[in-house]
Design a protein around this motif. Structure first.
Motif, PDB file in Angstrom:
ATOM      1  N   ARG A 151      16.410  12.048  11.991  1.00 22.20           N
ATOM      2  CA  ARG A 151      16.459  11.363  10.727  1.00 22.20           C
ATOM      3  C   ARG A 151      17.661  11.654   9.858  1.00 22.20           C
ATOM      4  O   ARG A 151      17.729  12.850   9.617  1.00 22.20           O
ATOM      5  N   PRO A 152      18.295  10.546   9.233  1.00 17.78           N
ATOM      6  CA  PRO A 152      17.878   9.381   9.555  1.00 17.78           C
ATOM      7  C   PRO A 152      18.784   8.961  10.752  1.00 17.78           C
ATOM      8  O   PRO A 152      19.743   9.445  11.284  1.00 17.78           O
ATOM      9  N   GLY A 153      18.132   8.019  11.568  1.00 14.64           N
ATOM     10  CA  GLY A 153      18.293   7.737  12.588  1.00 14.64           C
ATOM     11  C   GLY A 153      19.552   6.920  12.956  1.00 14.64           C
ATOM     12  O   GLY A 153      19.910   5.954  12.197  1.00 14.64           O
ATOM     13  N   VAL A 190      15.335   7.910   3.887  1.00 17.56           N
ATOM     14  CA  VAL A 190      16.095   6.886   4.663  1.00 17.56           C
ATOM     15  C   VAL A 190      15.679   7.269   6.180  1.00 17.56           C
ATOM     16  O   VAL A 190      16.035   8.376   6.944  1.00 17.56           O
ATOM     17  N   ALA A 191      15.144   6.219   6.858  1.00 19.94           N
ATOM     18  CA  ALA A 191      14.896   6.300   8.026  1.00 19.94           C
ATOM     19  C   ALA A 191      15.849   5.985   9.198  1.00 19.94           C
ATOM     20  O   ALA A 191      16.022   6.497  10.073  1.00 19.94           O
ATOM     21  N   LEU A 192      16.487   4.927   8.894  1.00 19.55           N
ATOM     22  CA  LEU A 192      17.889   4.554   9.555  1.00 19.55           C
ATOM     23  C   LEU A 192      18.773   4.477   8.939  1.00 19.55           C
ATOM     24  O   LEU A 192      18.782   3.948   7.679  1.00 19.55           O
ATOM     25  N   LYS A 210      17.339   1.446   6.761  1.00 20.55           N
ATOM     26  CA  LYS A 210      16.088   1.286   6.102  1.00 20.55           C
ATOM     27  C   LYS A 210      15.535   2.517   5.346  1.00 20.55           C
ATOM     28  O   LYS A 210      15.555   3.483   5.788  1.00 20.55           O
ATOM     29  N   VAL A 211      15.125   2.189   4.342  1.00 20.54           N
ATOM     30  CA  VAL A 211      14.674   3.248   3.116  1.00 20.54           C
ATOM     31  C   VAL A 211      13.200   2.873   3.064  1.00 20.54           C
ATOM     32  O   VAL A 211      13.037   1.701   2.454  1.00 20.54           O
ATOM     33  N   PHE A 212      12.488   4.030   2.977  1.00 23.91           N
ATOM     34  CA  PHE A 212      11.345   3.650   2.224  1.00 23.91           C
ATOM     35  C   PHE A 212      10.885   4.296   1.046  1.00 23.91           C
ATOM     36  O   PHE A 212      11.382   5.479   0.912  1.00 23.91           O
ATOM     37  N   GLU A 213      10.542   3.653   0.044  1.00 26.24           N
ATOM     38  CA  GLU A 213      10.224   4.265  -1.285  1.00 26.24           C
ATOM     39  C   GLU A 213       8.704   4.576  -1.677  1.00 26.24           C
ATOM     40  O   GLU A 213       8.016   3.827  -1.120  1.00 26.24           O
ATOM     41  N   SER A 214       8.693   5.794  -2.160  1.00 27.11           N
ATOM     42  CA  SER A 214       7.512   6.076  -2.517  1.00 27.11           C
ATOM     43  C   SER A 214       7.324   6.896  -3.901  1.00 27.11           C
ATOM     44  O   SER A 214       8.468   7.401  -4.277  1.00 27.11           O
TER      45      SER A 214
END
Length: 264
Positions: free
Chosen positions: A215-217, A29-31, A19-23
């Motif tokens: 993190r990343p988990g 990268v969370a997971l 799981k990657v969160f974009e901003s």
């Protein structure tokens, strides 16, 4: 790294989840490459450093987030039926206790008479049968969380997801809720994925404890909990190997916390 379930049938499979969160400030990268399996009737507890992606994983399992990569399978099929108990006391203040418990059944289109019968059954199970017509403002924090637990069980999910559900209540209420949830899950044979920051709670409730990296988990280790069921969550804390397991899990967590990795 993949950790196989050694007993029972595989019920839930988490395969290669990323799981990657974009901003605007960049990617987080969370997971990363997370693989797990949960067996029929297994109580799986996840612990890890703050910000390691525990809640993100639960939200992916609940369908509230989409993974960037990977797959969630239930007995080889997509999309299990899930119910989630949140950290916050997520009761609707404008609904009575029985209507709160019946709300998920209402969304599923269950007829009113049937959903009230089911809700009444679960209110009895969690010791709130005398409060069916009360409203949340008339309940203690522990009672509100019992409403949340009853609502989750009422929809008869394939998998029950619990995100630090007892963190906001006092210690005595926490022990009582732990025992009630342990009893209900044993009675109903539910597969459970439970997140906590408490090693003590993880060992009192879990069949296996998954330790995640910072993190990343990722999955750092999986510890099998040998305590038999039915389980008294207070008595297990007095068993000779309880302390050994506690320090084993703490040692794994401490490696991640002291590793200086960034969290979010």
């Amino acid at each position: 790294m993949s950790f196989e379930v050694p007993t029972n049938l595989k019920r839930l499979e988490i395969k290669g989840i990323r799981k990657v969160f974009e901003s605007s400030s960049g990617s987080v990268v969370a997971l990363e490459s997370l693989d797990l399996q949960v067996a029929d009737g297994e109580f799986l507890v996840i612990v890890g450093p703050s910000g390691c992606g525990k809640t993100t994983l639960l939200r992916i399992l609940a369908g509230l987030e989409e993974p960037s990569e990977g797959q969630i399978l239930f007995q080889g099929k997509d999309k299990p039926s899930v119910a989630m108990v949140f950290q916050e006391q997520a009761v609707f203040p404008w609904l009575s206790v029985i209507d709160n418990v019946a709300y998920g059944l209402y969304l599923k289109g269950v007829p009113k008479k049937e959903r009230y019968e089911i809700a009444t059954f679960w209110l009895e199970k969690v010791g709130l049968s005398g409060f069916a017509r009360a409203y949340p403002h008339q309940l203690s924090g522990g009672m509100k969380q019992r409403v949340n637990v009853a609502r989750a069980f009422a929809v008869d999910p394939d998998v029950l997801l619990m995100d630090e559900p007892f963190s906001a209540v006092d210690e005595q209420t926490r022990l009582l809720l732990q025992q009630e949830v342990a009893r209900l899950c044993e009675e109903q044979g539910k597969s459970v994925v439970f997140i906590t920051h408490s090693i003590d709670e993880a060992l009192a409730l879990g069949d296996r404890v998954v330790v995640m990296t910072a993190r990343p988990g990722r999955v750092k280790a999986v510890i099998r909990v040998p305590f038999p069921r039915p389980r008294n969550v207070v008595e297990v804390r007095t068993l000779p190997n309880y302390g050994q397991l506690y320090w084993q899990i703490w040692g794994l967590l401490a490696e991640e916390i002291r590793g200086g990795k960034n969290g979010a």
